[in-house]
Design an enzyme around this catalytic site. Sequence first.
Site, PDB file in Angstrom:
ATOM      1  N   SER A   1       0.856  -1.185   0.000  1.00 37.76           N
ATOM      2  CA  SER A   1       0.000   0.000   0.000  1.00 37.76           C
ATOM      3  C   SER A   1       0.896   1.240   0.000  1.00 37.76           C
ATOM      4  CB  SER A   1      -0.878  -0.025   1.249  1.00 37.76           C
ATOM      5  OG  SER A   1      -1.634   1.150   1.319  1.00 37.76           O
ATOM      6  N   ALA A   2       0.750   2.078  -1.033  1.00 42.79           N
ATOM      7  CA  ALA A   2       1.686   3.197  -1.219  1.00 42.79           C
ATOM      8  C   ALA A   2       1.662   4.226  -0.092  1.00 42.79           C
ATOM      9  CB  ALA A   2       1.368   3.904  -2.544  1.00 42.79           C
ATOM     10  N   HIS A   3       0.497   4.394   0.551  1.00 47.49           N
ATOM     11  CA  HIS A   3       0.424   5.493   1.530  1.00 47.49           C
ATOM     12  C   HIS A   3       1.155   5.195   2.837  1.00 47.49           C
ATOM     13  CE1 HIS A   3      -2.928   4.197   4.372  1.00 47.49           C
ATOM     14  NE2 HIS A   3      -3.196   3.376   3.374  1.00 47.49           N
TER      15      HIS A   3
ATOM     16  N   CYS B   1      -8.058   1.816  11.205  1.00 45.76           N
ATOM     17  CA  CYS B   1      -9.275   1.273  10.596  1.00 45.76           C
ATOM     18  C   CYS B   1     -10.371   1.010  11.615  1.00 45.76           C
ATOM     19  CB  CYS B   1      -8.960  -0.035   9.870  1.00 45.76           C
ATOM     20  SG  CYS B   1      -7.582   0.170   8.766  1.00 45.76           S
TER      21      CYS B   1
HETATM   22  N1  PLP Z   1      -2.661  -4.401   6.113  1.00 46.49           N
HETATM   23  C1  PLP Z   1      -2.012  -3.730   7.064  1.00 46.49           C
HETATM   24  C2  PLP Z   1      -1.034  -4.442   7.937  1.00 46.49           C
HETATM   25  C3  PLP Z   1      -2.232  -2.365   7.241  1.00 46.49           C
HETATM   26  O1  PLP Z   1      -1.590  -1.705   8.200  1.00 46.49           O
HETATM   27  C4  PLP Z   1      -3.168  -1.714   6.381  1.00 46.49           C
HETATM   28  C5  PLP Z   1      -3.462  -0.278   6.551  1.00 46.49           C
HETATM   29  O2  PLP Z   1      -3.849   0.156   7.601  1.00 46.49           O
HETATM   30  C6  PLP Z   1      -3.805  -2.464   5.389  1.00 46.49           C
HETATM   31  C7  PLP Z   1      -3.532  -3.809   5.284  1.00 46.49           C
HETATM   32  C8  PLP Z   1      -4.795  -1.837   4.449  1.00 46.49           C
HETATM   33  O3  PLP Z   1      -4.165  -1.068   3.476  1.00 46.49           O
HETATM   34  P1  PLP Z   1      -4.988   0.071   2.687  1.00 46.49           P
HETATM   35  O4  PLP Z   1      -5.175   1.199   3.646  1.00 46.49           O
HETATM   36  O5  PLP Z   1      -4.108   0.445   1.540  1.00 46.49           O
HETATM   37  O6  PLP Z   1      -6.251  -0.537   2.226  1.00 46.49           O
END
Ligand code: PLP
Length: 377
Positions: A199-201, A328
């Site tokens: 994930s780029a961000h 999240c």
């Molecule tokens: N997996 C992990 C370990 C993460 O920390 C995150 C982001 O919080 C994700 C998956 C999800 O990535 P995205 O925000 O690009 O959907």
Amino acid sequence: MKVYLDNAATTPMAKEVIGVMMDVMTKTFGNPSSIHAFGREAKVIIENSRRTIGKYINAEPKEIIFTSGGTEADNMAILCAVRDLGVRHIISSSIEHHAVEHSLDNVKGNFDCKISLVNVDEKGNVDLNHLETLLSSHTEKTLVSLMHANNEIGTLLPIKEVSKMCKKHKAYFHSDTVQTMSHYPIDLKEIDIDFVTCSAHKFHGPKGVGFLYKNKDIPLKPLIEGGSQERGLRGGTENITGIAGLAKAIELANTDIDSHIKAVQSLKDYMIEELQSKIGGVDVIGEVNPDKSLYTVLNVFFPKFSKQDMLLFMLDLEGIACSGGSACTAGANTGSHVLRGIKADTTRQNIRFSFSRFSTKEEIDYTIQKLVKIFKS
Ligand code: PLP
């Protein structure tokens, strides 16, 4: 002063990344699937980005499928492994990111797929003996899905050891590498692994773009149906600007990566020392051994005090951004499944501080000063 210590949630974009994206946005608007010159120009940006990324992780360009980020990439790996590869048993853990955890709920409910959870200790380390037992006691086609670094507590998985175990037992292996991709040099030819996610961000790139690495020998069908973009594996007109930003972010992160690691690790070590000497009664959650812990994440328990529920809010008022855990689930107020998974004492207030190569010692000093004010008042 404004202090940003929530880099595991997201990172500010690097100015060079913004520069590349602005350039693409202003000059290239063609649809990469169009055969005319406008389309071809856009297509070249995507394929050059794919090659750049492939170079840094030692993958073939065709092994990289651009997605809308880590969540989609994790979903694709898990759902498609069950649907297209005949996986009927998944070994995972109770401390995975929700992108994995909820994908497991999905395949458990909608496919005839059994889920086994491998034991983790109180620091978030996977019990490798238990993993071996689970692998050897099942005959169904199996996928192991274990994250490389935990996003809340930073504990690292010995990924090569797990990949060897999976190989020995002929199990597929997926690792959510969202918190480690471009944080460590990753050579995918050195790890026997079928799927990793990015994930780029999380490393100063744009939000809403990432990729799934899928070993070239694995036959999958798309998760998102539509046109034949991404070699038929992901329908939808590509996010050209985001993809170009992602490639630039990978390039920047991997340039001088060893010195980034060293600098950020020393900030983390400094913060631990300062917390323990100036506040006292602070305990690190997860691994303290730097070889077993992600250098960008520091999650700690503070000593109990009457206003502990207000701690994050009080820091926010002082201009300091950090978090209780995963962004999240922030706001859901259900507590951390990761802390429950490692059987931590959740009656204590914890805070996750997370760093990036843009973090400074001044930010740590300011945070410590404000924490001392809160705890000593
Ligand atoms: N997996 C992990 C370990 C993460 O920390 C995150 C982001 O919080 C994700 C998956 C999800 O990535 P995205 O925000 O690009 O959907």
